[in-house]
Design a protein around this motif. Structure first.
Motif, PDB file in Angstrom:
ATOM      1  N   ASN A 135      -9.971  51.146  45.898  1.00  0.00           N
ATOM      2  CA  ASN A 135     -10.694  50.374  44.948  1.00  0.00           C
ATOM      3  C   ASN A 135     -10.365  48.889  44.937  1.00  0.00           C
ATOM      4  O   ASN A 135     -10.829  48.280  43.849  1.00  0.00           O
ATOM      5  N   LYS A 136      -9.644  48.461  45.821  1.00  0.00           N
ATOM      6  CA  LYS A 136      -9.444  46.894  45.749  1.00  0.00           C
ATOM      7  C   LYS A 136      -9.614  46.279  47.234  1.00  0.00           C
ATOM      8  O   LYS A 136      -9.099  46.722  48.205  1.00  0.00           O
ATOM      9  N   ARG A 137     -10.338  45.298  47.332  1.00  0.00           N
ATOM     10  CA  ARG A 137     -10.708  44.448  48.530  1.00  0.00           C
ATOM     11  C   ARG A 137      -9.463  43.648  49.010  1.00  0.00           C
ATOM     12  O   ARG A 137      -8.547  43.380  48.156  1.00  0.00           O
ATOM     13  N   LEU A 138      -9.346  43.303  50.248  1.00  0.00           N
ATOM     14  CA  LEU A 138      -8.213  42.349  50.938  1.00  0.00           C
ATOM     15  C   LEU A 138      -8.956  41.385  51.586  1.00  0.00           C
ATOM     16  O   LEU A 138      -9.791  41.695  52.350  1.00  0.00           O
ATOM     17  N   ILE A 139      -8.683  40.113  51.056  1.00  0.00           N
ATOM     18  CA  ILE A 139      -9.169  38.911  51.756  1.00  0.00           C
ATOM     19  C   ILE A 139      -7.952  38.060  52.380  1.00  0.00           C
ATOM     20  O   ILE A 139      -7.209  37.680  51.436  1.00  0.00           O
ATOM     21  N   ALA A 140      -7.640  38.271  53.603  1.00  0.00           N
ATOM     22  CA  ALA A 140      -6.492  37.716  54.076  1.00  0.00           C
ATOM     23  C   ALA A 140      -6.686  36.247  54.379  1.00  0.00           C
ATOM     24  O   ALA A 140      -8.273  35.761  54.686  1.00  0.00           O
ATOM     25  N   GLN A 141      -5.708  35.421  54.604  1.00  0.00           N
ATOM     26  CA  GLN A 141      -6.070  33.919  54.710  1.00  0.00           C
ATOM     27  C   GLN A 141      -5.246  33.765  56.156  1.00  0.00           C
ATOM     28  O   GLN A 141      -4.015  34.006  56.269  1.00  0.00           O
ATOM     29  N   VAL A 142      -5.813  32.821  57.025  1.00  0.00           N
ATOM     30  CA  VAL A 142      -4.922  32.430  58.349  1.00  0.00           C
ATOM     31  C   VAL A 142      -5.717  31.154  58.718  1.00  0.00           C
ATOM     32  O   VAL A 142      -7.081  31.164  59.190  1.00  0.00           O
ATOM     33  N   LYS A 143      -5.069  30.097  59.019  1.00  0.00           N
ATOM     34  CA  LYS A 143      -5.553  28.991  59.627  1.00  0.00           C
ATOM     35  C   LYS A 143      -6.685  28.485  58.964  1.00  0.00           C
ATOM     36  O   LYS A 143      -7.684  27.759  59.659  1.00  0.00           O
TER      37      LYS A 143
END
Length: 262
Positions: free
Chosen positions: A125-133
């Motif tokens: 029930n939760k999105r994951l928005i990853a961050q890289v560069k």
């Protein structure tokens, strides 16, 4: 600003974790181009099986440990989904592991009832928005692709996009490949982002054929990469500046409806 991603489109060995880890080890070892993110298909260690009671691992299982070891040794981010057992429940879980060993995960929100996935797994029930560069990557799984609200881009307070890349890992059958290709393109256009879709090839244990059709699409809906039927390892560099120029030249996102997913 750029990010280099390697897609691995493979014929997954049905319900054989050891064989799949071995084949992906060989494929990753064969990569000679410098890359920063390696993307594997959905349930890459087993295929899209409804046998989590027999095959699911914990977050300390051999497949997760293999991902961790590979990320550290190769100094890359590695991602793909696995069947994971946790607290008496099973999840189709996309795992994102950094070269320093840190990890995040996303549990598939939309379970494929047509194949009884909802009878064996628990929805996230939760999105994951990853961050890289400097890139923000919205991580999703297969059937999620059919539900545009879950992927819908929303601007931050400073009117910057919520994410830059929408990534799907999949076991999407060939008989619905037209929908797969169309929806990947639609998600890119409507969200003004890069879309990366990584699928498997070959027949699974139920005799269902997968044509792969892994794709990379830019914010204009133009196909930057597409491969059907054959196994493939493909590396592509995505450019942040060209994405920002597209958004600036046709600023559609600022006119979008605001909403909140509960």
């Amino acid at each position: 600003m750029s990010l280099t991603i390697t897609i691995i489109q493979a014929d997954i060995v049905w319900e054989n974790i050891d064989a799949n880890l071995e084949q992906f080890t060989q494929k990753i070892n064969s990569i000679t181009t410098k890359t920063e993110v390696i993307v594997l298909p959905e349930m890459f260690s087993t295929g899209f099986s409804m046998q989590p009671e027999k095959l699911a691992e914990t977050m300390d299982g051999k497949a997760v440990r293999w991902m961790l070891k590979t990320a550290i040794e190769k100094r890359v981010i590695i991602t793909g989904s696995l069947m994971i057992g946790e607290s008496g429940r099973y999840y189709n879980r996309l795992i994102w592991i950094l070269p320093n060993g840190q990890m995040g995960y996303y549990d598939k929100r939309h379970l494929f009832g047509y194949a009884n996935e909802d009878q064996h797994y628990t929805a996230g029930n939760k999105r994951l928005i990853a961050q890289v560069k400097g890139f923000k990557i919205n991580l999703q799984i297969c059937y999620d692709l059919r539900f545009p609200v879950w992927a819908r881009q929303q601007a931050n307070k400073d009117e910057t996009p919520e994410y830059d890349i929408l990534l799907y890992v999949a076991n999407w059958p060939e008989k619905r490949s037209h929908a797969w290709k169309t929806l990947l393109t639609a998600r890119a256009i409507e969200n003004q982002c890069y879309v990366v879709g990584v699928n498997r090839v070959g027949k699974d244990g139920n005799g269902i054929y997968h044509s792969g059709d892994s794709m990379v699409v830019n914010a204009l809906g133009e196909t930057l990469y597409h491969k059907a039927d054959d196994e493939d390892i493909f590396t592509i560099t995505l450019d942040k500046e060209s994405l920002e120029k597209t958004i600036a030249s046709i600023p559609f996102l600022k006119d979008a409806d605001g909403f909140k997913i509960l």
